[in-house]
Design a protein around this motif. Structure first.
Motif, PDB file in Angstrom:
ATOM      1  N   ARG A  77       0.826  -1.208   0.000  1.00  0.00           N
ATOM      2  CA  ARG A  77       0.000   0.000   0.000  1.00  0.00           C
ATOM      3  C   ARG A  77       0.862   1.262   0.000  1.00  0.00           C
ATOM      4  N   LEU A  81       1.098   4.134  -2.931  1.00  0.00           N
ATOM      5  CA  LEU A  81       0.850   5.561  -2.712  1.00  0.00           C
ATOM      6  C   LEU A  81       2.026   6.408  -3.182  1.00  0.00           C
ATOM      7  N   PHE A  84       1.757   7.030  -6.926  1.00  0.00           N
ATOM      8  CA  PHE A  84       0.900   8.177  -7.231  1.00  0.00           C
ATOM      9  C   PHE A  84       1.578   9.485  -6.844  1.00  0.00           C
ATOM     10  N   ALA A 130      -5.095   5.116  -5.552  1.00  0.00           N
ATOM     11  CA  ALA A 130      -4.662   5.750  -4.303  1.00  0.00           C
ATOM     12  C   ALA A 130      -5.863   6.107  -3.430  1.00  0.00           C
ATOM     13  N   SER A 133      -7.274   2.951  -1.629  1.00  0.00           N
ATOM     14  CA  SER A 133      -6.273   2.041  -1.058  1.00  0.00           C
ATOM     15  C   SER A 133      -6.458   1.819   0.439  1.00  0.00           C
TER      16      SER A 133
END
Length: 199
Positions: A77, A81, A84, A130, A133
């Motif tokens: 995760r 992120l 992005f 994102a 998530s």
């Protein structure tokens, strides 16, 4: 190694490591070490780190399965992120240095140049991933729909690769493109083969 990966310090260490490229770019800009065209260097570097981060996050599952290290899943995760994050910095650098934050001109440029459109589409997909998530999104969407949505990371990877290819086509420079293409092909090929073996 597994104990270290499961330990409380693992995530903070990974967070710092993921910020190192940004720290270097900030330092290089401050120290005037970005070359003759600092703006172009920043746009290119943030794009490069977006693609590298994308390859890294796609590596988590194969590495977890092959090495039988389930602890690696807890980092996916955060890595996603950061994909992005660097993609957003890439768009920000383009909007600032190339377009002077002229929104109308940016919109025209997106639909005028295919490689910009493809890159923007990849970033939109990354934004969706994102934004969904977090655990609350998983509960709201349901596990199956959430998993189906997050498989679009493969589409984002292919769009990002196409964006990079078209950008380099103007300079007839495909060396780095070929490296990323091989990496993405291997990672996606592993997933296809695994799903095929599962029947």
């Amino acid at each position: 190694m597994r104990k270290l990966l499961a330990g409380p310090a693992a995530k903070p260490v990974l967070f710092v490591l993921c910020l190192l490229p940004l720290a270097w770019l900030v330092y290089a800009a401050w120290a005037d070490r970005l070359g003759a065209n600092p703006a172009e260097a920043l746009v290119r570097a943030t794009g490069d780190w977006t693609l590298r981060s994308l390859c890294l996050v796609l590596t988590v599952t194969p590495l977890r399965v092959i090495s039988a290290t389930p602890q690696l899943a807890r980092f996916r995760r955060m890595l996603g992120l950061f994909v992005f994050f660097y993609g957003a910095l890439h768009l920000l650098s383009y909007a600032w240095f190339d377009m002077g934050f002229d929104v109308a001109e940016i919109v025209r440029d997106i639909f005028k140049r295919p490689f910009i459109l493809v890159g923007f589409a990849a970033l939109v997909l990354l934004l969706l991933l994102a934004a969904t998530s977090f655990n609350r999104a998983i509960k709201r969407l349901g596990a199956r729909r959430w998993q189906a949505l997050h498989r679009s990371v493969y589409a984002a990877a292919l769009l990002a690769l196409l964006h990079f290819f078209w950008m380099r086509a103007g300079k007839n420079d495909f060396g780095e493109v070929a490296v990323y293409a091989v990496v993405v092909a291997l990672l996606l090929g592993w997933r296809v083969a695994r799903r095929w073996r599962k029947g």
